[in-house]
Design an enzyme around this catalytic site. Structure first.
Site, PDB file in Angstrom:
ATOM      1  N   CYS A   1       0.835  -1.197   0.000  1.00 19.97           N
ATOM      2  CA  CYS A   1       0.000   0.000   0.000  1.00 19.97           C
ATOM      3  C   CYS A   1       0.878   1.260   0.000  1.00 19.97           C
ATOM      4  O   CYS A   1       1.627   1.506   0.952  1.00 19.97           O
ATOM      5  CB  CYS A   1      -0.928  -0.001   1.215  1.00 19.97           C
ATOM      6  SG  CYS A   1      -1.817   1.540   1.473  1.00 19.97           S
TER       7      CYS A   1
ATOM      8  N   CYS B   1       0.071   3.679   2.810  1.00 18.03           N
ATOM      9  CA  CYS B   1       0.592   3.190   4.089  1.00 18.03           C
ATOM     10  C   CYS B   1       2.051   3.603   4.260  1.00 18.03           C
ATOM     11  O   CYS B   1       2.481   4.002   5.358  1.00 18.03           O
ATOM     12  CB  CYS B   1       0.468   1.673   4.170  1.00 18.03           C
ATOM     13  SG  CYS B   1      -1.234   1.055   4.081  1.00 18.03           S
TER      14      CYS B   1
END
Length: 423
Positions: free
Chosen positions: A50, A53
């Site tokens: 991600c 993230c």
């Protein structure tokens, strides 16, 4: 000598990163069985692939460091949802990164901006008491200096107090709640009667009236934003259930032009001078990141622009002519409120499909510019998947498919059973 200095600096940097990382606990699937019921946890769920993230990592390290340095009771943790799938399922994590607080086995989702300031305020709000008492004028003035909007219960025990605490339980993820007595009120805060629930914002005091304002929680939710402010996509999302329209001056991301500043000033001036005329109906603000507006209108909005949003229906209104004066802006607002300007957009099925196509096109544009071959490969894979899915569904549910054949073979048997029942 220079090599030694570089080596020492590198070791110091690694040591600093290691010390900050020690403020953040890595959580696994055993977390719910090993945690204490009295602990307050601020948790980030992430996945290794991600991108958002990864962007959050330095912010999360700063959050962990600052909460530890101020002696906060909040323990900061993180969990790899691709590995600890049971824990992610326990908290019903759907998207990444997901941020939440766990307090007394109650989960509170964080839906604000992914910056340290917003997350730290969220942690402070949830780690403290549900309603914070203001027992003196000094405490009251201190709280007012820190909060642009204050929601306060004033008085002793009453049914209104119970309703106020219930509203605080539902809305504590979004705003602070306070309680006070008449003796602790500053001289400029005049309350006509007690008990009372008041909102202090924009230099004014609003008093809740059940007959005029209806449900207390809904009233608080409508009034918990300043009348005029800088607005981003997270604030717009939170404003979606207030029932109010939002009038925006949309401008450049950085270094706004004189025309943009003039448009922003016009909106701000109108929000102050006509506050009582539109307080129950409209929020005002300006927006620098126009990506949300571009996605809503499915195109690039000229800047500066004036736009009115109806967030409950994902629709918008644009002026029919240039807005250059306060009179022009007042006429535009009144035309929207009177229904004489046609809304655009919306959340109908066709509009959602159009927006889905637009979002996909915007997402794929950088990939095509970087590698056209990769872009066409992704598009081909998606189209192939859609075709295969369609063929599978057609075979499954068509009369000549397996499901149809099964119905045909079971039909005579069902009729024979019915015949036996009639005999």
């Amino acid at each position: 000598m220079e090599v030694r200095v570089r080596t020492c600096a590198l070791l110091a940097g690694l040591l600093m990163i290691s010390s900050v990382s020690s403020y953040i606990e890595e959580l696994d699937d055993t977390f719910m069985q090993t945690k204490s019921d009295d602990d307050i946890w601020l948790i980030k769920f992430y996945t290794p692939w991600c991108t958002f993230c990864k962007h959050l990592d330095p912010v999360w390290r700063r959050v962990g460091s600052e909460l530890r340095s101020v002696g906060s009771p909040v323990i900061v943790g993180k969990s790899d949802a691709s590995v600890n799938t049971a824990l992610a399922k326990e908290f019903r994590v759907r998207g990444y990164p997901a941020i939440l607080i766990l307090k007394k086995n109650i989960k509170y989702n964080y839906l604000g901006p992914r910056n340290a300031e917003g997350i730290l305020e969220f942690a402070d709000r949830l780690s403290g008491p549900l309603v914070r008492p203001l027992t003196s004028r000094q405490l009251f003035e201190h709280a007012r200096s820190r909060h642009s909007v204050m929601i306060v219960y004033i008085g002793s025990t009453s049914p209104l107090k119970g309703n106020f605490w219930s509203a605080a339980e539902d809305l504590i993820v979004s705003t602070y709640f306070f309680s006070s007595t008449r003796e602790a009120l500053p001289p400029d805060v005049h309350v006509p009667h007690l008990p009372a629930v008041v909102v202090l914002k924009d230099g004014t005091l609003l008093t809740y009236d059940e007959d005029e304002d209806g449900d207390l929680e809904r009233w608080i939710n409508r009034e918990r934003f300043p009348n005029y402010q800088k607005i981003d996509s997270y604030i717009l999302y939170a404003m979606g259930d207030t029932g109010k329209l939002v009038l925006l001056s949309v401008q450049e991301d950085a270094s706004p032009s004189e025309e943009s500043l003039r448009s922003r000033h016009l909106v701000q001036k109108l929000s102050e001078e006509h506050r009582e005329d539109y307080r129950r109906l409209v929020y005002f603000g300006f927006m620098e990141d126009r990506s949300y507006i571009d996605g809503l209108v499915m195109g690039e909005v000229d800047v500066p622009s004036i736009i009115m949003l109806n967030l409950s229906t994902d629709s918008y209104f644009l002026p029919e002519s240039a807005v250059e004066t306060e009179r022009h802006l007042l006429d535009f607002i009144d035309q929207v409120l009177q229904g004489s300007i046609q809304s655009q957009g919306g959340n109908g099925v066709l509009q959602r499909m159009k927006r889905l196509v637009y979002d996909a096109r915007v997402m794929m544009a950088p990939i095509f510019s970087w590698s056209p071959w990769l872009g066409w490969t992704i598009v081909g894979a998606v189209l192939l998947f859609v075709v295969l899915l369609f063929v599978f569904c057609y075979k499954l549910f068509s009369p000549s498919g397996e499901l149809g054949q099964q119905d045909e073979t079971q039909g005579p048997r069902a009729r024979r059973l019915e015949d036996k029942k009639s005999d």
